[in-house]
Design a protein around this motif. Structure first.
Motif, PDB file in Angstrom:
ATOM      1  N   ARG A  86       5.658  -1.416  -2.631  1.00 11.97           N
ATOM      2  CA  ARG A  86       6.934  -2.079  -2.868  1.00 11.97           C
ATOM      3  C   ARG A  86       8.104  -1.241  -2.363  1.00 11.97           C
ATOM      4  NH1 ARG A  86       9.426  -6.273  -2.377  1.00 11.97           N
ATOM      5  NH2 ARG A  86      10.890  -6.968  -3.963  1.00 11.97           N
ATOM      6  N   ALA A  87       8.006   0.081  -2.458  1.00 14.23           N
ATOM      7  CA  ALA A  87       9.136   0.955  -2.126  1.00 14.23           C
ATOM      8  C   ALA A  87       9.312   1.176  -0.632  1.00 14.23           C
ATOM      9  CB  ALA A  87       8.960   2.306  -2.819  1.00 14.23           C
ATOM     10  N   VAL A  88       8.221   1.093   0.121  1.00 10.28           N
ATOM     11  CA  VAL A  88       8.283   1.363   1.562  1.00 10.28           C
ATOM     12  C   VAL A  88       8.648   0.079   2.302  1.00 10.28           C
ATOM     13  CG1 VAL A  88       6.947   2.067   3.582  1.00 10.28           C
ATOM     14  CG2 VAL A  88       6.653   3.267   1.403  1.00 10.28           C
ATOM     15  N   PRO A  89       9.714   0.083   3.097  1.00  9.72           N
ATOM     16  CA  PRO A  89      10.208  -1.161   3.707  1.00  9.72           C
ATOM     17  C   PRO A  89       9.502  -1.590   4.984  1.00  9.72           C
ATOM     18  CG  PRO A  89      11.682   0.640   4.247  1.00  9.72           C
ATOM     19  CD  PRO A  89      10.632   1.221   3.331  1.00  9.72           C
ATOM     20  N   VAL A  90       8.415  -0.948   5.340  1.00 11.82           N
ATOM     21  CA  VAL A  90       7.659  -1.304   6.541  1.00 11.82           C
ATOM     22  C   VAL A  90       6.187  -1.423   6.166  1.00 11.82           C
ATOM     23  CG1 VAL A  90       9.300  -0.198   8.122  1.00 11.82           C
ATOM     24  CG2 VAL A  90       7.380   1.135   7.178  1.00 11.82           C
ATOM     25  N   PRO A  91       5.358  -2.046   7.020  1.00  8.53           N
ATOM     26  CA  PRO A  91       3.925  -2.129   6.724  1.00  8.53           C
ATOM     27  C   PRO A  91       3.328  -0.750   6.475  1.00  8.53           C
ATOM     28  CG  PRO A  91       4.474  -3.587   8.534  1.00  8.53           C
ATOM     29  CD  PRO A  91       5.709  -2.787   8.250  1.00  8.53           C
ATOM     30  N   LEU A  92       2.552  -0.645   5.413  1.00 10.82           N
ATOM     31  CA  LEU A  92       2.050   0.648   4.953  1.00 10.82           C
ATOM     32  C   LEU A  92       0.535   0.597   4.802  1.00 10.82           C
ATOM     33  CD1 LEU A  92       2.627   3.504   3.743  1.00 10.82           C
ATOM     34  CD2 LEU A  92       2.864   2.363   1.520  1.00 10.82           C
ATOM     35  N   ARG A  93      -0.116   1.655   5.286  1.00  8.75           N
ATOM     36  CA  ARG A  93      -1.550   1.818   5.091  1.00  8.75           C
ATOM     37  C   ARG A  93      -1.811   3.090   4.296  1.00  8.75           C
ATOM     38  NH1 ARG A  93      -0.841  -0.689   9.973  1.00  8.75           N
ATOM     39  NH2 ARG A  93      -2.279  -2.416  10.446  1.00  8.75           N
ATOM     40  N   PHE A  94      -2.975   3.134   3.640  1.00  8.50           N
ATOM     41  CA  PHE A  94      -3.336   4.269   2.797  1.00  8.50           C
ATOM     42  C   PHE A  94      -4.631   4.904   3.283  1.00  8.50           C
ATOM     43  CE2 PHE A  94      -0.578   1.829   0.061  1.00  8.50           C
ATOM     44  CZ  PHE A  94       0.098   2.779  -0.683  1.00  8.50           C
ATOM     45  N   LEU A  95      -4.766   6.183   2.966  1.00 11.31           N
ATOM     46  CA  LEU A  95      -6.044   6.876   3.099  1.00 11.31           C
ATOM     47  C   LEU A  95      -6.723   6.783   1.736  1.00 11.31           C
ATOM     48  CD1 LEU A  95      -8.083   8.727   4.530  1.00 11.31           C
ATOM     49  CD2 LEU A  95      -6.712  10.670   3.771  1.00 11.31           C
ATOM     50  N   LEU A  96      -7.886   6.149   1.690  1.00 12.06           N
ATOM     51  CA  LEU A  96      -8.573   5.857   0.438  1.00 12.06           C
ATOM     52  C   LEU A  96      -9.910   6.579   0.355  1.00 12.06           C
ATOM     53  CD1 LEU A  96      -8.010   1.985   0.530  1.00 12.06           C
ATOM     54  CD2 LEU A  96      -6.629   3.657  -0.711  1.00 12.06           C
ATOM     55  N   LYS A  97     -10.389   6.735  -0.866  1.00 13.18           N
ATOM     56  CA  LYS A  97     -11.731   7.275  -1.061  1.00 13.18           C
ATOM     57  C   LYS A  97     -12.765   6.309  -0.492  1.00 13.18           C
ATOM     58  CE  LYS A  97     -11.219   7.459  -5.471  1.00 13.18           C
ATOM     59  NZ  LYS A  97     -11.481   7.668  -6.919  1.00 13.18           N
ATOM     60  N   ASP A  98     -13.831   6.847   0.057  1.00 12.53           N
ATOM     61  CA  ASP A  98     -14.848   6.017   0.696  1.00 12.53           C
ATOM     62  C   ASP A  98     -15.470   5.020  -0.283  1.00 12.53           C
ATOM     63  OD1 ASP A  98     -16.408   5.661   3.248  1.00 12.53           O
ATOM     64  OD2 ASP A  98     -18.063   6.020   1.858  1.00 12.53           O
ATOM     65  N   GLU A  99     -15.490   5.375  -1.576  1.00 13.86           N
ATOM     66  CA  GLU A  99     -16.069   4.472  -2.565  1.00 13.86           C
ATOM     67  C   GLU A  99     -15.323   3.142  -2.645  1.00 13.86           C
ATOM     68  OE1 GLU A  99     -15.357   8.202  -4.762  1.00 13.86           O
ATOM     69  OE2 GLU A  99     -15.678   7.944  -2.594  1.00 13.86           O
ATOM     70  N   MET A 100     -14.053   3.136  -2.245  1.00 12.19           N
ATOM     71  CA  MET A 100     -13.266   1.902  -2.321  1.00 12.19           C
ATOM     72  C   MET A 100     -13.802   0.809  -1.398  1.00 12.19           C
ATOM     73  SD  MET A 100     -11.091   2.449  -4.648  1.00 12.19           S
ATOM     74  CE  MET A 100     -10.087   0.986  -4.436  1.00 12.19           C
ATOM     75  N   LYS A 101     -14.556   1.196  -0.378  1.00  9.21           N
ATOM     76  CA  LYS A 101     -15.158   0.188   0.513  1.00  9.21           C
ATOM     77  C   LYS A 101     -16.048  -0.780  -0.258  1.00  9.21           C
ATOM     78  CE  LYS A 101     -15.551   2.861   4.826  1.00  9.21           C
ATOM     79  NZ  LYS A 101     -16.513   3.463   5.760  1.00  9.21           N
TER      80      LYS A 101
END
Length: 246
Positions: A86-101
């Motif tokens: 919500r805070a970032v005004p542009v498209p945002l991607r994250f680095l996630l833990k592999d388990e999230m797949k």
């Protein structure tokens, strides 16, 4: 009972928006801009309101959002992701833990929108992830990661791991320290989905250059500088709150 209802709402809201985002994904090209902005403008605000969280954003004007950057944030709750979307005004991607797949809906959405995943305790996977992250940044995208490696249980900001910041150095993009306060009180790590209404603050610090005097800044030095900025913002907020409350 209230927390069970909120948990059910969270699951239903997340599943519904992700299904819609995945249906629209083919229309948004390689950059997946539409499903990413849906997360920022629809999914995240709904979950924040459902949790009774009031979001306050400071310092966004310090960042040139027309250029790529690596955001590094402290991490105390899964609701941090909503606040950052919500805070970032542009498209945002994250680095996630592999388990999230393997998490239904969330894993599908993350893969469809080009999120990155890290396998813990694998040097080979870590090197591949850093190359992928550098390529993402070089393409002009904005990436966020949590260099502590896990969520804080008591609000203390753990030492930052410098390895993942190598991507910013390789791509030549600035590192932006991001302080998140209050998320751990709204949705604590401990217990089963114990939501409590409250304020979440997101503050953006001055971007950190990845080169000095023509040479790359060592990644651990960069990580330590980012952590120092974040801790400083958190402490300033605490002092301000203590002064206002006295």
């Amino acid at each position: 009972m209230c927390n069970l209802l909120q948990f059910a709402f969270t699951l239903a809201w997340t599943a519904a928006w992700i299904c819609l985002a995945l249906l629209l994904r083919p229309l948004s090209g390689r950059e997946a801009r539409l499903p990413l902005r849906m997360a920022a403008r629809c999914w995240a605000p709904g979950l924040l309101r459902g949790a009774g969280a009031r979001l306050e954003v400071e310092g966004a004007a310090r960042v040139d959002w027309s250029r790529p950057c690596l955001l590094v944030a402290n991490h105390a709750s899964v609701i941090d992701v909503c606040a950052l979307f919500r805070a970032v005004p542009v498209p945002l991607r994250f680095l996630l833990k592999d388990e999230m797949k393997r998490v239904p809906f969330v894993g599908w959405y993350a893969r469809a929108t080009g999120m990155l995943f890290i396998v813990r305790d694998s040097a080979r996977a870590g090197a591949l992830m850093r190359r992928e992250a550098a390529a993402m940044l070089a393409r002009g995208q904005v990436l966020c990661l949590f260099p502590e490696g896990t969520r804080s249980r008591d609000g203390t900001v753990a030492p930052f791991k410098g390895g993942s910041l190598q991507a910013a150095i390789d791509a030549g993009v600035p590192v932006v320290p991001v302080a998140v306060q209050g998320a751990g009180r709204v949705l604590p790590v401990q217990g089963f989905f114990r939501v409590r209404p409250g304020r979440i603050r997101v503050g953006f610090g001055e971007p950190l250059a990845v080169r000095e005097d023509g040479a790359p800044v060592p990644r651990q030095v960069l990580a330590d500088r980012a952590r120092t900025r974040i801790v400083g913002m958190l402490e300033a907020w605490r002092r301000k709150h203590a002064t206002c409350g006295s």
